[in-house]
Structure formats: C-alpha cells, structure tokens
Design a protein around this motif. Structure first.
Motif, PDB file in Angstrom:
ATOM      1  N   VAL A 114     -19.289 -10.292 -60.931  1.00 52.07           N
ATOM      2  CA  VAL A 114     -19.845  -9.159 -60.187  1.00 52.07           C
ATOM      3  C   VAL A 114     -19.921  -7.906 -61.067  1.00 52.07           C
ATOM      4  O   VAL A 114     -20.941  -7.206 -61.091  1.00 52.07           O
ATOM      5  N   LEU A 118     -23.362  -6.037 -62.193  1.00 52.95           N
ATOM      6  CA  LEU A 118     -23.623  -4.626 -61.904  1.00 52.95           C
ATOM      7  C   LEU A 118     -23.966  -3.846 -63.170  1.00 52.95           C
ATOM      8  O   LEU A 118     -24.855  -2.986 -63.175  1.00 52.95           O
ATOM      9  N   THR A 122     -27.517  -1.905 -63.675  1.00 52.28           N
ATOM     10  CA  THR A 122     -27.560  -0.458 -63.921  1.00 52.28           C
ATOM     11  C   THR A 122     -28.109  -0.133 -65.301  1.00 52.28           C
ATOM     12  O   THR A 122     -28.677   0.950 -65.509  1.00 52.28           O
ATOM     13  N   GLY A 278     -28.724  -9.932 -63.859  1.00 47.10           N
ATOM     14  CA  GLY A 278     -27.807  -9.060 -63.127  1.00 47.10           C
ATOM     15  C   GLY A 278     -27.629  -9.505 -61.690  1.00 47.10           C
ATOM     16  O   GLY A 278     -26.498  -9.672 -61.210  1.00 47.10           O
ATOM     17  N   ILE A 282     -24.243 -11.293 -59.869  1.00 45.81           N
ATOM     18  CA  ILE A 282     -23.604 -10.724 -58.678  1.00 45.81           C
ATOM     19  C   ILE A 282     -23.534 -11.761 -57.565  1.00 45.81           C
ATOM     20  O   ILE A 282     -22.479 -11.962 -56.936  1.00 45.81           O
TER      21      ILE A 282
END
Length: 473
Positions: A114, A118, A122, A278, A282
C-alpha cells in the motif's frame, strides 16, 4: 508422450514471451522489467509469487546489460552518475532482502504494498508537471553538481541535437535510491520507477538520461538482491532462464525504439506505468489483508481503468492548458559536441563490451542448458526429473546448490548446471562492470569516485559472499 513435451514447449514459449514484453517496456521506461514480469507470471502463468519475484529479479539483469551496453557506448547513460548512486541502491537492496523474510513471516507485506503504491501514484504529479517541455526546466547548479560532477553532453537522435545537462540535489537522489534499493530487495523488483523518479524529479536530469542511467544501475541493484534470493532458495532456474532470454530480446528491441522517440513520449509511457502499478499495488495490499476481497483479475481490471482515466484526464488538461506554451528548453540546453578523454573513451568501450558479450555468453549457456535439459530428461547429478524442474510450483532449492556442483555438472553437460552457470554469469556481469569503473576512476586519479566505486563493490561482495556465510549457513 508427445502431448507432455508439447505442453512443456508451450510453457517455455509463454515464459519467453512474458520476458520479451517486460524487457521491451523496461528498456523504454527505464524499468527493470520485474514490475511487469512478476504480475504476468503470477496472474497469467500461475507461477507462485515467491519464485516469480526471485526469477524476475535475476532476469532483470538482462534488461540492464542488454540496454546499457548500447546506452553507455552512445554516451546517453551517464555511468559516473550511475556509479555514485549505486552506493545507495546496493545498501538498500541488502537491507531490503534481509527484511523480506521478516515481513513475510509476520504477514506485514500488505502495508509495504500500500505504501509503495501510494508513493508511485503521488509521484505522477511531479512527473506530469515536467511533461510540458522536452528537457527539464533549468535549475542553477548547486554544490553537489560540482562535487559529484553531475553533468554531461550527449546527442539525441530524436531531436537531432547535442545538448548539455546537469544534475542537482545529489543528496535527495541518493535518499530516493536507497529506498529504491530497499524496495528492490523487499519485493524482488528492479525498482526502476523510483530510480527514474530520483534522477528526473529530484536531480532534474533529462528523462532520456534518467531512463538510460536507470538501466545501467538496475543490474547492479538486481545482482545484490538476486544473489541473496539465490541463497534464500527463491529462484526457479527454469523460469529465470526462459524469462532472461525473453527479456534480453525485448530490451534490444526497446533500446532501438528509445533512440528515436522524444523525452515527452517516454515520460508519458513512464507515467502510464506508474499509474497502473500504483493502483495495482494498493489493491493488492488491501486484498492481502482482506480489506478489499476481490480476485487478482478484478484488481488488474480496476487498476487499468483507474490508470486510463487518470492519464487521459491529465493529458487532456495539460494539452489544453499548455497548447500555446512555447517550449524553449531545447534552446537553453543546446551545446557543441564534446569528446571524452582517452581513458574515459577506452573504458566506455570496455564497459559496453562486457555488458554486451557477457549477457550473450550468459544467454548462450542458458539456451544450451535448456536443450541438454530436454535431452537428458532432467538434471545430471541431483537426479531431479524434468517435470519437477519445469513445474512452476515445484522448488529446485538453489540454496542447496553450490558453485562446485554447478561446475561439476557443467563438465558433464548437465542441463540444469548449464542454466545455473548462465545465471551465475549474469550475476557476475554487474560486479565486473563496477570493478572496471573502479580501475578507470583510479587511473583518472578521481579519489571521490574511486571511493564510491569501492563502496558499491564492497556491498556486492557482502551480499554474494559474506552474508551467505553469516546468515544462511
């Protein structure tokens, strides 16, 4: 009898094709290929993740060597910057590999997935912000630019110009590289996405320089983690052999494509990969904990949809917002051709040749090993039947296979031994490359880079020879 042989051949072809796809994308986006190869192996070919990660990590060196041999010779990859940053990636890789067992034992992997996901998502923001110009917005050189000589001149065939570039904030790039190495060792990937991010965003290097230098570095990081995975017993020789062959073929194709596409186009490929990986990471982490109980296929579809929506939206917004923006970055960076020193040019050619011919020798041994494996119907010495070696769920425990066994089996033309010898050659290529650069820096009387190369070489020796004796024996 014919049907089992045909099924084995089909499985071998599937693994090679998976490697080609990973190598192609890895060469284009500066990724190791493991982030593509591992999901393909686990989701579509039924390979247990523990062997998929170990095998893809080692085969990642094929991407690095196959691509970097061209990039170094054409002076697009900056081997000096690469060596300075591998001090952090190799240190991180050692710590990440040793942490992997603890994480798996205590069922904490989902948190890592996770967090990593993230970070990738980002990181899209600063990457996209830089897509409005071909070369990065100029930043004034800082102290690290001068100390670490973070500059160079290269020719871009797509732009048909020579341009000068320089990096900044080496310390920030080094921090990101440590984390990249840690993730490489922990998850069994090349972590090229973080390496490119470190050079592109943190150090303000051109995207093409970042991706090519990332390929140069990935092999060193993968060799550090891969040697430890060998001693963990997380390596399937058959899967690693087939994927390494495919990855080399794919990386050679991707290398030639990259020469003739622009930095902007590479950046959008890179952003698309970041978005998918990404979201996929997650969802995978939440799925492992049971918070989001959906199948792997459903996670893949959701990740593709989310990534497509985000990329399409960003592309539309940026295209509209900056449609009338004039890109002056090329004019700011244009330069006259520069010739390297005789020592540098000599060692560039030596490094390129080692990467090129080393990986070819490795692949030749693996192909010969596959042929002998089928001829003998299994291994020579260990008496492991062919079906067990080819079964993705069956472990050929590399932690119990010594170099003496590999050499003895090679003398008798044993297929498994020849494949393992090819993998050992693959692991040795980055070590030789670092040593060659160490000699170069010493001849140039460059004390700082001689020390940096020594640190990287020491980390490799610790991973390959010291830790196996202290921890695994």
């Amino acid at each position: 009898m014919l049907i089992p042989i045909l099924m084995d051949f089909v499985r071998m072809v599937e693994l090679i094709l998976a490697g080609i796809m990973a190598g192609l994308l890895g060469a284009l986006a500066g990724l190791g290929g493991g982030v593509v190869l591992t999901p393909v192996l686990t989701l579509f070919l039924g390979v247990p993740i523990i062997y998929a990660t170990g095998s893809s990590l080692v085969s990642t060196i094929s991407t690095s060597a196959g691509s970097a041999s061209v990039y170094v010779k054409k002076r697009i990859a900056n081997d000096r910057i690469g060596i300075s940053l591998t001090t952090a990636t190799t240190t991180g890789a050692i710590i990440g590999s040793l942490t992997a067992n603890y994480v798996y034992t205590h069922h904490l992997t989902w948190i890592i997935y996770v967090i990593f996901g993230l970070i990738l998502v980002t990181s899209i923001i600063p990457t996209v912000q830089r897509s409005t110009c071909e070369l990065p917005p100029p930043k004034d050189p800082d102290r690290t630019t001068r100390i670490f000589r973070l500059f160079g001149v290269c020719y871009d065939p797509a732009l048909k110009i020579w341009y000068r570039y320089w990096g900044v904030r080496w310390w920030l790039g080094e921090l990101i590289m440590f984390f990249a190495g840690f993730i490489s060792g922990l998850l069994g990937i090349g972590s090229g996405a973080l390496k490119v991010l470190g050079m592109d965003w943190a150090m303000n290097l051109p995207m093409k320089v970042s991706t090519t230098t990332s390929n140069f570095m990935i092999g060193v990081t993968a060799a550090t983690s891969g040697s430890l995975y060998w001693f963990f017993g997380y390596l399937s020789p058959f899967i690693a052999t087939c994927t390494a062959i495919g990855v080399l073929l794919g990386s050679r194709i991707g290398t030639r494509i990259l020469m003739y596409i622009t930095n902007r186009q590479i950046r959008w490929v890179f952003v698309a990969v970041l978005a998918y990986l990404g979201f996929r990471m997650i969802l995978r982490g939440l799925g492992r904990e049971g918070i989001l109980p959906i199948t792997s296929f459903e996670r893949t579809i959701i990740a593709v949809v989310f990534a497509s929506v985000i990329i399409s939206s960003l592309y539309f917004v940026l295209s509209h917002k900056y449609s009338e923006t004039i890109d002056n970055s090329i004019n700011l960076y244009m330069a006259q051709p520069e010739s390297p020193s005789k020592i540098e040019m000599k060692f560039i050619n030596i490094t390129s040749s080692i990467l090129k011919y080393g990986v070819l020798i490795s692949i030749a041994l693996m192909i010969f090993g596959l042929i002998m494996l089928f001829i003998h119907g299994g291994s020579v010495g260990l008496h492991i039947p062919l079906n067990k070696i080819l079964d993705p769920s069956s472990q050929v425990n590399t932690s119990r296979i010594t170099i003496l066994y590999v050499l003895d089996g090679t003398e008798r033309l044993g297929g498994l031994s020849l494949m393992l010898l090819g993998l050992l050659v693959l692991l040795a290529i980055p070590v030789i490359m670092v040593f060659i650069n160490l000699v170069r820096f010493a001849l140039e009387r460059d004390v700082l880079y001689t020390v940096l190369a020594l640190i990287t070489l020491a980390n490799l020796m610790i991973a390959m020879f010291v830790l196996p004796l202290l921890v695994f024996r």
